[in-house]
Design an enzyme around this catalytic site. Sequence first.
Site, PDB file in Angstrom:
ATOM      1  N   ALA A   1       0.850  -1.188   0.000  1.00  0.00           N
ATOM      2  CA  ALA A   1       0.000   0.000   0.000  1.00  0.00           C
ATOM      3  C   ALA A   1       0.888   1.241   0.000  1.00  0.00           C
ATOM      4  O   ALA A   1       2.002   1.212   0.529  1.00  0.00           O
ATOM      5  CB  ALA A   1      -0.875  -0.012   1.244  1.00  0.00           C
TER       6      ALA A   1
ATOM      7  N   GLY B   1       0.642  -4.851   1.212  1.00  0.00           N
ATOM      8  CA  GLY B   1      -0.567  -4.842   0.390  1.00  0.00           C
ATOM      9  C   GLY B   1      -0.366  -5.563  -0.939  1.00  0.00           C
ATOM     10  O   GLY B   1      -1.322  -6.097  -1.514  1.00  0.00           O
TER      11      GLY B   1
ATOM     12  N   GLU C   1       4.625  -5.115   7.506  1.00  0.00           N
ATOM     13  CA  GLU C   1       3.902  -4.044   8.220  1.00  0.00           C
ATOM     14  C   GLU C   1       4.390  -3.832   9.639  1.00  0.00           C
ATOM     15  O   GLU C   1       4.452  -2.712  10.122  1.00  0.00           O
ATOM     16  CB  GLU C   1       2.393  -4.347   8.238  1.00  0.00           C
TER      17      GLU C   1
ATOM     18  N   GLU D   1      -0.933  -9.055  -0.097  1.00  0.00           N
ATOM     19  CA  GLU D   1      -2.355  -9.221   0.248  1.00  0.00           C
ATOM     20  C   GLU D   1      -3.197  -9.296  -1.027  1.00  0.00           C
ATOM     21  O   GLU D   1      -4.126 -10.096  -1.130  1.00  0.00           O
ATOM     22  CB  GLU D   1      -2.827  -8.067   1.143  1.00  0.00           C
TER      23      GLU D   1
HETATM   24  N1  COA Z   1       4.558   3.180  -0.708  1.00  0.00           N
HETATM   25  C1  COA Z   1       5.002   4.307  -1.286  1.00  0.00           C
HETATM   26  N2  COA Z   1       6.255   4.498  -1.693  1.00  0.00           N
HETATM   27  C2  COA Z   1       7.110   3.481  -1.493  1.00  0.00           C
HETATM   28  C3  COA Z   1       6.734   2.284  -0.885  1.00  0.00           C
HETATM   29  C4  COA Z   1       5.382   2.143  -0.489  1.00  0.00           C
HETATM   30  N3  COA Z   1       4.919   1.031   0.083  1.00  0.00           N
HETATM   31  N4  COA Z   1       7.807   1.482  -0.811  1.00  0.00           N
HETATM   32  C5  COA Z   1       8.820   2.161  -1.371  1.00  0.00           C
HETATM   33  N5  COA Z   1       8.406   3.369  -1.778  1.00  0.00           N
HETATM   34  C6  COA Z   1       9.194   4.408  -2.457  1.00  0.00           C
HETATM   35  C7  COA Z   1      10.297   4.959  -1.560  1.00  0.00           C
HETATM   36  O1  COA Z   1       9.796   5.976  -0.710  1.00  0.00           O
HETATM   37  C8  COA Z   1      11.275   5.485  -2.574  1.00  0.00           C
HETATM   38  O2  COA Z   1      10.781   6.711  -3.061  1.00  0.00           O
HETATM   39  P1  COA Z   1      11.777   7.889  -3.487  1.00  0.00           P
HETATM   40  O3  COA Z   1      12.583   7.328  -4.613  1.00  0.00           O
HETATM   41  O4  COA Z   1      10.869   8.989  -3.853  1.00  0.00           O
HETATM   42  O5  COA Z   1      12.593   8.159  -2.263  1.00  0.00           O
HETATM   43  C9  COA Z   1      11.150   4.478  -3.719  1.00  0.00           C
HETATM   44  O6  COA Z   1       9.889   3.817  -3.531  1.00  0.00           O
HETATM   45  C10 COA Z   1      12.238   3.422  -3.724  1.00  0.00           C
HETATM   46  O7  COA Z   1      12.299   2.856  -2.419  1.00  0.00           O
HETATM   47  P2  COA Z   1      13.685   2.620  -1.668  1.00  0.00           P
HETATM   48  O8  COA Z   1      13.362   2.092  -0.329  1.00  0.00           O
HETATM   49  O9  COA Z   1      14.517   3.851  -1.745  1.00  0.00           O
HETATM   50  O10 COA Z   1      14.340   1.520  -2.606  1.00  0.00           O
HETATM   51  P3  COA Z   1      14.957   0.128  -2.244  1.00  0.00           P
HETATM   52  O11 COA Z   1      15.197  -0.541  -3.537  1.00  0.00           O
HETATM   53  O12 COA Z   1      16.072   0.298  -1.281  1.00  0.00           O
HETATM   54  O13 COA Z   1      13.823  -0.700  -1.436  1.00  0.00           O
HETATM   55  C11 COA Z   1      11.687  -1.678  -0.961  1.00  0.00           C
HETATM   56  C12 COA Z   1      12.619  -1.056  -2.035  1.00  0.00           C
HETATM   57  C13 COA Z   1      10.352  -1.939  -1.606  1.00  0.00           C
HETATM   58  C14 COA Z   1      12.294  -2.974  -0.432  1.00  0.00           C
HETATM   59  C15 COA Z   1      11.559  -0.711   0.246  1.00  0.00           C
HETATM   60  O14 COA Z   1      11.210   0.564  -0.234  1.00  0.00           O
HETATM   61  C16 COA Z   1      10.505  -1.101   1.256  1.00  0.00           C
HETATM   62  O15 COA Z   1      10.774  -1.916   2.121  1.00  0.00           O
HETATM   63  N6  COA Z   1       9.322  -0.484   1.145  1.00  0.00           N
HETATM   64  C17 COA Z   1       8.291  -0.629   2.152  1.00  0.00           C
HETATM   65  C18 COA Z   1       7.572  -1.906   1.991  1.00  0.00           C
HETATM   66  C19 COA Z   1       6.512  -2.007   3.041  1.00  0.00           C
HETATM   67  O16 COA Z   1       6.745  -1.886   4.221  1.00  0.00           O
HETATM   68  N7  COA Z   1       5.313  -2.231   2.560  1.00  0.00           N
HETATM   69  C20 COA Z   1       4.239  -2.418   3.444  1.00  0.00           C
HETATM   70  C21 COA Z   1       3.360  -1.250   3.364  1.00  0.00           C
HETATM   71  S1  COA Z   1       1.734  -1.874   3.460  1.00  0.00           S
END
Ligand code: COA
Length: 705
Positions: free
Chosen positions: A66, A105, A128, A108
Amino acid sequence: MGASSNVIRFEHVGSVGLIRMDNPPVNAINHAVRAGLADVMTEAANRPGIQVLLLMSAGDVFSAGADIGEFDRPAEEPSQHMVQARIEAARVPVVAAIHGLALGGGLELAMACHYRLAHTTAKLGLPEITLGLIPGAGGTQRLPRLIGARAALDMILSGSPVSAPDAHASGLVDEVVEGDLREAALVFCRRLVAGGLGPRPTCDRSVASERFDEAGIAEALRVHSRALKGRTTQNLVIEALKAASLPFSQGAEVESALAHRSVTTRESQALRHVFSAERESGKVKGITKPAQPPEIRQVAVIGAGTMGSGIAMAFADAGREVTLIDNAEDGLARGRAMIHATYTSSVKRGRIRQSIADESIGRITGSMTLADAANVDLAIEAVFEDIDLKKEVLSSLDPIVPPERPIATNTSTLSITELSRVSAHPGRVLGLHFFAPAHVSRLLEVVRGSDTTPETVATALQVAKVLKKVPVISADAFGFIGNRMMLDGYFREAEQLLLEGALPMQVDRALEAFGFAMGPQRVSDLGGNDVGTKARLQLYKREPRPDPYFVIADRLTELGRLGQKTGRGFYCYKNGSRDALPDPEVKGLIETMSAQRGITRRLISDAEIVERCVLALINLGATVLEEGVAARAADIDVVWTRGYGFPRHLGGPMFYADTVGLGHVAERLRHYHEKLGHYWRPAGLIRRLAASGLSFEQWDSNRNQ
Ligand code: COA
């Protein structure tokens, strides 16, 4: 094609309706994605000729979940629940094909599909809990229906993704494929159709609940107790998973209520604050990301001591070629031995495979001549912390390293500006303050000297990206951000409390109960009291500090009580054990030092210990902001949660100050100022913010407008 939108594309591939999410960079599920998916589900599933729907994604990941940016806003329909209900109710089977990552999400959504296949390299998880949230789009209800309640509890509590083969073994995915995912998924879809296999809604399944009794739950909590120390989200997770034994719609309602509750907790706000602070810290005013990121293929590290060897391993692990240069043969041999020992232990502990260790070791070449730094993209000197020695190394390196490439100095105490002036190109010199162990710690302080150019800083930010470290920019001042706050604030106060009447064990226990990974005296013993003493001596050359300032730690150094490595420090360590035991000798020594300063020792409460150490940290944080050493309060939170063990679920010292209120912080600082004297003077920034009812967070956002 009516069913397509900007972020959701639809195409017919024979009888397969291929739906593709395309919302860069990580296919976060925001309102546009939900709306697009809801439309496509209604329209496409009813199109004549469509016998199966296949959900895939463009880009590197299936979906990171999400959209975190939407969490604090009122939810806009359609909700993810509505989209998923449409998927489950579709007249034709819906298949998710996962590559890269399916997180939160994203997973999910995939779990609401009728079938799942995953590329063998994919990872699937519900992270989460790391944001203080519970999966709120059916995750706590569908995951136990797919893999059983106990396995679901473990997966949600850990927050770490599982590999595709593991997901297959547990029943989370139906098939793991290699090679071209689209082709394999189309074959899978056609097989479903040919076999007459229809929709298979996850919500209709029942939950296997073996080992999900109170004993099983207690066991799971025990396994994850370290990560969950001081946390509360796990209680909501357990409640939600228990509700999975109810009919799906009722369980989903319980989950929704608990998920809403989790979003509003301070714990979740703090964890999400740190998550976004870590992503913002690499974005720096005045530094534009170059269109073509500078290549970092070849690196020279000068000095094969603990730090230099650690830095070499960090680059080697990131797939970069490293030349590790030391002018002494035995120095180089020691570095090599340390590198081998570190990898051997990582393999033994199951952290990495032998082949990966061998590859990393193979990328590090030893050398005894600086001339081998001639073709590198970056040179980092990590020789002994002595200004004359560092100047000598830098001036010898300067004509060797190509002039357009940066030269970094790994120092925690010396002036970058002064060091840079030995270079014919001072603009290319900067500080890279790595934290031990350099190949593990995720924090990197990037220190700008007065002459360091924006291009050099941009390269340093790219270096951090390559190393998967979180960069925080610091100006060139006493102790930079972290050590300044540690020395003048947190650790200094811990010593003061010892002089006033506390003992090391009480101070450490109180701060560990607050949430610090390790109390200050145990940290000193671990790092070596002599290391602290030497660093402070270097720093006093920049700015002296009046007595009493680390008098106990320095006395321990004089006595050879260097910490764990000598079996004695603030504590006593028996037979090489890491168990810190109280030592009557240290008690006597502290009491003598109190008496020498005319201090009447008194009983000090744990609450006072925590309040004074944390307030001192906050006050110094504000000072560091006022002086422009750190640019954002959020940067300080990153430094302290990543590098100094401040509890992440409290959001870092500045976020924590906001949560207790700067009015209260200012009042308590005034109280201690009256009681304890000059060094407790409240920072001007705190006084001003408190007077106008503002927070550090607001200060950050006002400055960035
Ligand atoms: N929602 C919105 N934006 C997200 C996102 C999410 N769930 N997950 C990542 N992003 C964005 C980051 O803010 C970043 O944005 P920016 O370039 O404007 O700074 C971009 O995506 C890249 O993410 P980043 O973390 O810098 O890259 P990465 O390759 O090191 O890691 C992930 C990628 C997906 C592993 C990491 O971003 C992550 O763990 N995201 C959260 C996942 C999460 O907790 N999801 C559950 C939410 S319900």
